[in-house]
Design a protein around this motif. Structure first.
Motif, PDB file in Angstrom:
ATOM      1  N   THR A  14      39.652  44.653  27.150  1.00  0.00           N
ATOM      2  CA  THR A  14      39.972  43.432  26.411  1.00  0.00           C
ATOM      3  C   THR A  14      39.899  42.233  27.353  1.00  0.00           C
ATOM      4  O   THR A  14      39.788  42.376  28.576  1.00  0.00           O
ATOM      5  CB  THR A  14      41.380  43.522  25.822  1.00  0.00           C
ATOM      6  OG1 THR A  14      42.333  43.581  26.910  1.00  0.00           O
ATOM      7  CG2 THR A  14      41.533  44.769  24.944  1.00  0.00           C
ATOM      8  N   TRP A  15      40.023  41.031  26.771  1.00  0.00           N
ATOM      9  CA  TRP A  15      40.011  39.831  27.599  1.00  0.00           C
ATOM     10  C   TRP A  15      41.217  39.787  28.525  1.00  0.00           C
ATOM     11  O   TRP A  15      41.120  39.335  29.672  1.00  0.00           O
ATOM     12  CB  TRP A  15      39.967  38.576  26.732  1.00  0.00           C
ATOM     13  CG  TRP A  15      38.651  38.397  26.052  1.00  0.00           C
ATOM     14  CD1 TRP A  15      38.394  38.440  24.711  1.00  0.00           C
ATOM     15  CD2 TRP A  15      37.383  38.169  26.686  1.00  0.00           C
ATOM     16  NE1 TRP A  15      37.053  38.267  24.479  1.00  0.00           N
ATOM     17  CE2 TRP A  15      36.414  38.085  25.660  1.00  0.00           C
ATOM     18  CE3 TRP A  15      36.987  38.027  28.016  1.00  0.00           C
ATOM     19  CZ2 TRP A  15      35.062  37.865  25.933  1.00  0.00           C
ATOM     20  CZ3 TRP A  15      35.642  37.798  28.294  1.00  0.00           C
ATOM     21  CH2 TRP A  15      34.694  37.725  27.253  1.00  0.00           C
ATOM     22  N   GLU A  16      42.346  40.270  28.073  1.00  0.00           N
ATOM     23  CA  GLU A  16      43.528  40.307  28.933  1.00  0.00           C
ATOM     24  C   GLU A  16      43.301  41.257  30.101  1.00  0.00           C
ATOM     25  O   GLU A  16      43.728  40.982  31.243  1.00  0.00           O
ATOM     26  CB  GLU A  16      44.755  40.745  28.128  1.00  0.00           C
ATOM     27  CG  GLU A  16      46.038  40.833  28.941  1.00  0.00           C
ATOM     28  CD  GLU A  16      46.439  39.519  29.601  1.00  0.00           C
ATOM     29  OE1 GLU A  16      47.140  39.582  30.643  1.00  0.00           O
ATOM     30  OE2 GLU A  16      46.047  38.438  29.118  1.00  0.00           O
ATOM     31  N   GLU A  17      42.616  42.353  29.856  1.00  0.00           N
ATOM     32  CA  GLU A  17      42.322  43.292  30.932  1.00  0.00           C
ATOM     33  C   GLU A  17      41.325  42.715  31.930  1.00  0.00           C
ATOM     34  O   GLU A  17      41.375  43.034  33.124  1.00  0.00           O
ATOM     35  CB  GLU A  17      41.813  44.612  30.344  1.00  0.00           C
ATOM     36  CG  GLU A  17      42.912  45.411  29.646  1.00  0.00           C
ATOM     37  CD  GLU A  17      42.384  46.578  28.838  1.00  0.00           C
ATOM     38  OE1 GLU A  17      43.126  47.564  28.681  1.00  0.00           O
ATOM     39  OE2 GLU A  17      41.229  46.506  28.345  1.00  0.00           O
ATOM     40  N   VAL A  18      40.410  41.866  31.446  1.00  0.00           N
ATOM     41  CA  VAL A  18      39.504  41.161  32.361  1.00  0.00           C
ATOM     42  C   VAL A  18      40.321  40.285  33.306  1.00  0.00           C
ATOM     43  O   VAL A  18      40.104  40.263  34.526  1.00  0.00           O
ATOM     44  CB  VAL A  18      38.491  40.300  31.578  1.00  0.00           C
ATOM     45  CG1 VAL A  18      37.720  39.380  32.528  1.00  0.00           C
ATOM     46  CG2 VAL A  18      37.520  41.184  30.808  1.00  0.00           C
ATOM     47  N   ARG A  19      41.262  39.579  32.750  1.00  0.00           N
ATOM     48  CA  ARG A  19      42.138  38.700  33.528  1.00  0.00           C
ATOM     49  C   ARG A  19      42.900  39.495  34.587  1.00  0.00           C
ATOM     50  O   ARG A  19      42.973  39.100  35.763  1.00  0.00           O
ATOM     51  CB  ARG A  19      43.111  37.995  32.591  1.00  0.00           C
ATOM     52  CG  ARG A  19      43.953  36.905  33.221  1.00  0.00           C
ATOM     53  CD  ARG A  19      44.860  36.277  32.161  1.00  0.00           C
ATOM     54  NE  ARG A  19      45.448  35.056  32.644  1.00  0.00           N
ATOM     55  CZ  ARG A  19      46.540  35.006  33.412  1.00  0.00           C
ATOM     56  NH1 ARG A  19      47.134  36.133  33.785  1.00  0.00           N
ATOM     57  NH2 ARG A  19      47.020  33.842  33.820  1.00  0.00           N
ATOM     58  N   LEU A  66      40.582  40.698  37.409  1.00  0.00           N
ATOM     59  CA  LEU A  66      40.203  39.622  38.320  1.00  0.00           C
ATOM     60  C   LEU A  66      41.318  39.299  39.303  1.00  0.00           C
ATOM     61  O   LEU A  66      41.071  39.069  40.491  1.00  0.00           O
ATOM     62  CB  LEU A  66      39.810  38.373  37.532  1.00  0.00           C
ATOM     63  CG  LEU A  66      38.450  38.429  36.834  1.00  0.00           C
ATOM     64  CD1 LEU A  66      38.271  37.223  35.920  1.00  0.00           C
ATOM     65  CD2 LEU A  66      37.312  38.496  37.855  1.00  0.00           C
ATOM     66  N   LEU A  67      42.546  39.271  38.814  1.00  0.00           N
ATOM     67  CA  LEU A  67      43.667  38.960  39.694  1.00  0.00           C
ATOM     68  C   LEU A  67      43.978  40.115  40.633  1.00  0.00           C
ATOM     69  O   LEU A  67      44.328  39.915  41.795  1.00  0.00           O
ATOM     70  CB  LEU A  67      44.900  38.606  38.852  1.00  0.00           C
ATOM     71  CG  LEU A  67      44.808  37.278  38.093  1.00  0.00           C
ATOM     72  CD1 LEU A  67      46.016  37.101  37.184  1.00  0.00           C
ATOM     73  CD2 LEU A  67      44.703  36.107  39.072  1.00  0.00           C
ATOM     74  N   GLN A 101      29.666  39.859  35.344  1.00  0.00           N
ATOM     75  CA  GLN A 101      28.916  38.652  35.690  1.00  0.00           C
ATOM     76  C   GLN A 101      29.693  37.776  36.672  1.00  0.00           C
ATOM     77  O   GLN A 101      29.115  37.210  37.603  1.00  0.00           O
ATOM     78  CB  GLN A 101      28.575  37.839  34.438  1.00  0.00           C
ATOM     79  CG  GLN A 101      27.625  36.685  34.742  1.00  0.00           C
ATOM     80  CD  GLN A 101      27.365  35.793  33.557  1.00  0.00           C
ATOM     81  OE1 GLN A 101      28.021  35.893  32.527  1.00  0.00           O
ATOM     82  NE2 GLN A 101      26.416  34.893  33.696  1.00  0.00           N
ATOM     83  N   ILE A 102      30.993  37.654  36.484  1.00  0.00           N
ATOM     84  CA  ILE A 102      31.802  36.866  37.413  1.00  0.00           C
ATOM     85  C   ILE A 102      31.719  37.453  38.823  1.00  0.00           C
ATOM     86  O   ILE A 102      31.473  36.741  39.802  1.00  0.00           O
ATOM     87  CB  ILE A 102      33.265  36.803  36.945  1.00  0.00           C
ATOM     88  CG1 ILE A 102      33.372  35.990  35.643  1.00  0.00           C
ATOM     89  CG2 ILE A 102      34.148  36.172  38.027  1.00  0.00           C
ATOM     90  CD1 ILE A 102      34.744  36.029  35.003  1.00  0.00           C
ATOM     91  N   ILE A 103      31.924  38.769  38.923  1.00  0.00           N
ATOM     92  CA  ILE A 103      31.847  39.424  40.227  1.00  0.00           C
ATOM     93  C   ILE A 103      30.460  39.216  40.841  1.00  0.00           C
ATOM     94  O   ILE A 103      30.314  38.914  42.027  1.00  0.00           O
ATOM     95  CB  ILE A 103      32.146  40.926  40.107  1.00  0.00           C
ATOM     96  CG1 ILE A 103      33.542  41.163  39.532  1.00  0.00           C
ATOM     97  CG2 ILE A 103      32.025  41.613  41.467  1.00  0.00           C
ATOM     98  CD1 ILE A 103      33.810  42.610  39.156  1.00  0.00           C
TER      99      ILE A 103
END
Length: 243
Positions: A65-70, A73-74, A115-117
């Protein structure tokens, strides 16, 4: 390939063993570790590019999910491959939103994470920096591209993205999926044109040079074409967190 050889990290930007070895003559030393060009190659045209999701091997959960992406990343559980310096609670949401806006929110969460990584890594974002360094030299022309076409990932079922080296079979006309035939021809003709004439532009593919002023970048996809500075917002937010 991710892992270690005799304790050596394979793809971490600060310590990968796959860099060219400088000799001080043909390849100058680069103690500042910044992207730059040198007088010995100033008159040689350059074609440089990458794929949007270079580090797709970092996919751990395509259902995230988007929360898991967050959280990922942290936590930076991908630090074996890439550390994103400057990322914090204060800016992580802005980074995610910038990447989502750049693709008009068409990418799934796992793909945005990759993509961010990738765009923080020399394999993904490094091509742009290399193109900028060449363009700033203002001697020989440079052409820059990004592969955005989603190629099926070997051994990953239905997952597809623009992963590391997915463009190479297309360039060399090894087409494993018939829907990529037209793209393969376009890429192969462009690279052959560059080898033959010094420019990747063809009768069917308009491809202007990349310059500091307009940063025209070829995007290879089902419908290929160049755009002016298509990753401007992404480069800006990544520069901000790394200053």
């Amino acid at each position: 390939m991710i892992g270690t050889i005799r304790g050596m990290r394979l793809v971490q930007e600060e310590s990968t063993p796959f860099y060219p070895t400088p000799d001080g003559v043909h390849i100058p030393f680069n103690p500042d570790r910044v992207y730059q060009t040198f007088d010995c190659s100033a008159e040689v045209p350059l074609l440089v590019g990458a794929s949007e999701e270079e580090l797709a091997m970092e996919v751990r959960d395509p259902m995230m999910t988007w929360e898991e992406v967050r959280i990922e990343l942290l936590k930076q559980s991908f630090a074996e491959v890439q550390r994103i310096k400057g990322l914090s609670e204060d800016n992580v949401d802005a980074v995610i939103r910038t990447f989502r806006d750049a693709c008009e929110d068409r990418k799934q969460p796992w793909k945005i994470l990759v993509q961010i990584i990738s765009m923080c890594h020399f394999l993904g974002g490094g091509a742009y920096k290399n193109a900028m360094a060449k363009a700033e030299q203002k001697v020989a022309p440079v052409w820059h591209y990004m592969t955005t076409y989603d190629s099926p990932m070997p051994g990953m079922g239905a997952l597809a993205c623009a992963w590391h080296t997915a463009d190479l079979p297309l360039i060399f006309r090894a087409v494993y999926h018939k829907e990529a035939e037209r793209l393969s021809k376009s890429m192969a003709h462009a690279l052959a044109s560059f080898a033959r004439t010094g420019s990747p532009a063809t009768e069917k593919l308009d491809w202007p040079a990349f310059t500091v002023e307009d940063k025209k970048t070829m995007l290879f996809d089902e419908e290929s074409g160049w755009k002016e500075d298509p990753y401007q917002a992404i480069h800006k937010v990544l520069d901000e967190i790394n200053t």
